[in-house]
Design an enzyme around this catalytic site. Structure first.
Site, mmCIF file in Angstrom:
data_model
loop_
_atom_site.group_PDB
_atom_site.id
_atom_site.type_symbol
_atom_site.label_atom_id
_atom_site.label_comp_id
_atom_site.label_asym_id
_atom_site.label_seq_id
_atom_site.Cartn_x
_atom_site.Cartn_y
_atom_site.Cartn_z
ATOM 1 N N GLU A 5 0.811 -1.215 0.000
ATOM 2 C CA GLU A 5 0.000 0.000 0.000
ATOM 3 C C GLU A 5 0.846 1.268 0.000
ATOM 4 O OE1 GLU A 5 -2.641 -3.134 2.037
ATOM 5 O OE2 GLU A 5 -0.518 -2.536 2.162
ATOM 6 N N PHE B 234 -11.726 -6.722 14.253
ATOM 7 C CA PHE B 234 -10.623 -7.229 13.426
ATOM 8 C C PHE B 234 -10.314 -6.235 12.314
ATOM 9 C CE2 PHE B 234 -9.292 -9.774 9.663
ATOM 10 C CZ PHE B 234 -8.052 -10.166 10.148
ATOM 11 N N GLN B 235 -9.047 -5.867 12.188
ATOM 12 C CA GLN B 235 -8.545 -4.930 11.186
ATOM 13 C C GLN B 235 -9.256 -3.575 11.249
ATOM 14 O OE1 GLN B 235 -8.373 -6.871 7.286
ATOM 15 N NE2 GLN B 235 -6.324 -7.634 7.779
ATOM 16 N N LYS C 114 -17.717 -0.546 5.739
ATOM 17 C CA LYS C 114 -18.087 -1.511 4.703
ATOM 18 C C LYS C 114 -19.593 -1.537 4.445
ATOM 19 C CE LYS C 114 -17.416 -6.222 3.054
ATOM 20 N NZ LYS C 114 -16.804 -7.546 3.291
ATOM 21 N N MET D 249 24.508 9.383 3.080
ATOM 22 C CA MET D 249 24.399 10.690 3.721
ATOM 23 C C MET D 249 24.676 10.590 5.217
ATOM 24 S SD MET D 249 24.042 13.850 3.052
ATOM 25 C CE MET D 249 23.091 14.182 1.575
#
Length: 565
Positions: free
Chosen positions: A51, A113-114, A163, A477
């Site tokens: 993602e 969940f999630q 959802k 760097m």
């Protein structure tokens, strides 16, 4: 007509002129992905490996086109994986709409969940965000999100949709958006005021006209405003030397006689001394960041400042101004240009030319493969229209120093947040948006480890991106700072372990090349460019090659390290 929330999302995207979205599916967002499947002839979806890569791809799509990028992710970890990409876009004023889906309304706030509170998490790094609990509000929310992302100072907006809302049904009325409704200036809350007054313009014009040593400090706002031609006209009319920030690199041609190069920590002597010895700094679409000014009390102490920016929050934030012009830069410069006199080159221009002669010896020293040679060769072979993306580190600064950018939106790099892992996703977005242009991604070996999984995306979609891995075997760097300021204690910066980037590329079905010398690079780059296919070139660089000039932290910007023993 009645549609589900998921279908309304698709219709609103089409309404906004969106042709491509980037993302990764999951359980909570399945309804939207089902509609994407049904309408894939209207909206193209690019599936990335992660993602975060999708967020950076939407960012690259936006920066290279000026359009609003769109990214999608599911709930929980899918949404949190977007956070770094959203923050990157926020810091660099990139218009983006992130669409996430959450657990159903009845499950919100129950540690389901999630489930995460993604609107709470992203509140500090978005212009605005929403959670849509009522399907009847969905279409208007999406329209508002696109309006906010593009208006005023652009930036990311997040829409979180439970959802069950994507499955609920609502009446949908399409809106035929007129071009003026989505333009930046017409919807800008700042531009909708009376704009810059004649009095403000006249004050600024008088300060500029009376100055003997004027100096332009140009940032990314000029590119965002599509004001590069107006800037060039303004600079040439008065023969004002021009310095650019990292984000402003493509706002003014690098090889123009008035260009002094980049200003700041790794700026040129001409840019840094020009700013500190000027009597007037005209800052255009720039924000006086710490990487540019170092210690504010030591920056341009004898200069007055005229600040032009669309965001009033930037005025007097870091440096006090004598005059400020708040508005769209293209419009402001259009009003300012007729009010300032034409001016011939002066002793001030001659002094700038003298400073231009002071360059680090490392620019001309011979090594087996020098970054200056690599970047100049890429430009020589592929030309001005090539889009270059970078990661963050030494290779990023070398790109800014050595690649002669001359056209806007041809350098995509994380300036404000400094995101290692940004560039490969950004290259994907740029190539998808600009299939007829060459896209070259320049990565350090440390940064490339963070996103090389996106080689799967590049391979699957057959994107002809050429990836240059500037491989010095270290976090360059950080090692440079350890070398100069930490008595060469190289704590955890040596990358003397895999992978073999050539073999890694081949594992993804991508051509891999290795170059240890200039002759080898010329040969393999020609082969990669001719193929029209994705390629990875592993370029071996000196472990202690430095980015110079460099201003030590806290020093005035005209006290530069030009050479290091």
């Amino acid at each position: 007509m009645k549609y589900t929330g998921a279908r309304i999302v698709i219709e609103c995207l089409v309404e906004q002129g969106v042709d491509t979205v980037f993302g990764y599916p999951g359980g909570a967002i399945l309804n939207i992905y089902d509609e994407l499947y049904k309408h894939k002839d209207r909206v193209r979806h690019i599936l990335t490996a992660h993602e975060q890569g999708a967020a950076h791809a939407a960012d690259g799509y936006s920066r290279s086109t000026g359009k609003t990028g769109v990214v999608m992710a599911t709930s929980g970890p899918g949404a949190t994986n977007l956070v770094t990409g959203i923050a990157t876009a926020y810091m660099d004023s990139v218009p983006m709409v992130a669409i996430t889906c959450n657990v159903g309304c009845s499950l919100l706030g129950k540690d389901s969940f999630q489930e995460v509170d993604i609107t709470g998490i992203t509140m500090p790094i978005t212009k605005h965000n929403y959670i849509v609990r009522d399907v009847n509000e969905l279409a208007d929310t999406i329209r508002q999100a696109f309006l906010i992302a593009k208006s005023g100072r652009p930036g990311p907006v997040l829409i979180d949709i439970p959802k069950d809302v994507t499955g609920a049904v609502s009446e949908y009325e399409p809106v035929d958006l007129q071009p003026t409704e989505t333009s930046r200036a017409s919807v800008s809350p700042i531009a909708k005021k009376d704009g810059v007054s004649d009095e403000q313009i006249n004050i600024a014009a008088e300060l500029i006209s009376q100055s003997n040593r004027p100096f332009l400090y140009v940032g990314g706002g000029v590119v965002i405003s599509d004001a590069c031609e107006e800037l060039k006209t303004f600079a040439e009319k008065m023969n004002i030397p021009v310095s650019v920030s990292l984000m402003g690199k493509t706002a003014f041609p690098s090889r123009h006689p008035l260009c002094c190069g980049m200003i700041g920590m790794h700026g040129t002597k001409a840019a840094n001394c020009g700013a500190n010895k000027s009597d007037l700094i005209i800052a255009v679409g720039a924000r006086f960041s710490d990487r540019v000014i170092s210690d504010p009390s030591k920056f341009a102490k004898d200069s007055k400042v005229v600040h032009i920016d669309i965001d009033p929050a930037e005025i007097n934030k870091n440096i006090p101004t004598a005059a400020s012009l708040i508005g769209d830069i293209k419009d402001v410069l259009g009003k300012l240009i007729p009010l300032v006199p034409s001016r011939a080159k002066s002793a001030w221009n001659e002094q700038i030319e003298e400073w231009k002669k002071h360059i680090p010896s490392m620019y001309s020293k011979k090594t087996r493969l020098h970054p200056k040679f690599v970047f100049e060769h890429i430009h020589e072979k592929l030309g001005d229209d090539t889009i270059v993306t970078t990661e963050v580190g030494q290779h990023q600064m070398w790109t800014a120093q050595f690649y002669p950018f001359s056209k806007p939106r041809t350098l995509l790099t994380s300036g404000g947040l400094g995101t290692m892992g940004y560039g490969t996703g950004a290259a994907i977005g740029a190539q998808v948006a600009n299939p007829d242009k060459n896209v070259v991604h320049i990565a350090g070996d440390g940064s490339f480890r963070m996103n090389c999984n996106e080689l799967a995306t590049i391979s699957h979609y057959k994107l002809p991106i050429i990836i240059i891995v500037v491989n010095n075997g270290v976090l360059g760097m950080v090692r440079q700072w350890q070398n100069l300021f930490y008595d060469k204690r190289y704590s955890e910066t040596t990358l003397d372990f895999g992978p073999d980037f050539v073999k890694l590329a081949e594992a993804y079905g991508i051509a891999g090349f290795r170059a240890d010398t200039e002759d080898e690079f010329v040969k393999v780059f020609a082969e990669a460019a001719k193929s029209g296919k994705p390629a990875v070139i592993d370029c071996s660089m000196n472990i202690d090659e430095m980015v110079l000039p460099m201003v030590p932290a806290g020093k005035p910007i005209d006290e530069l390290l030009l050479d290091v023993e």
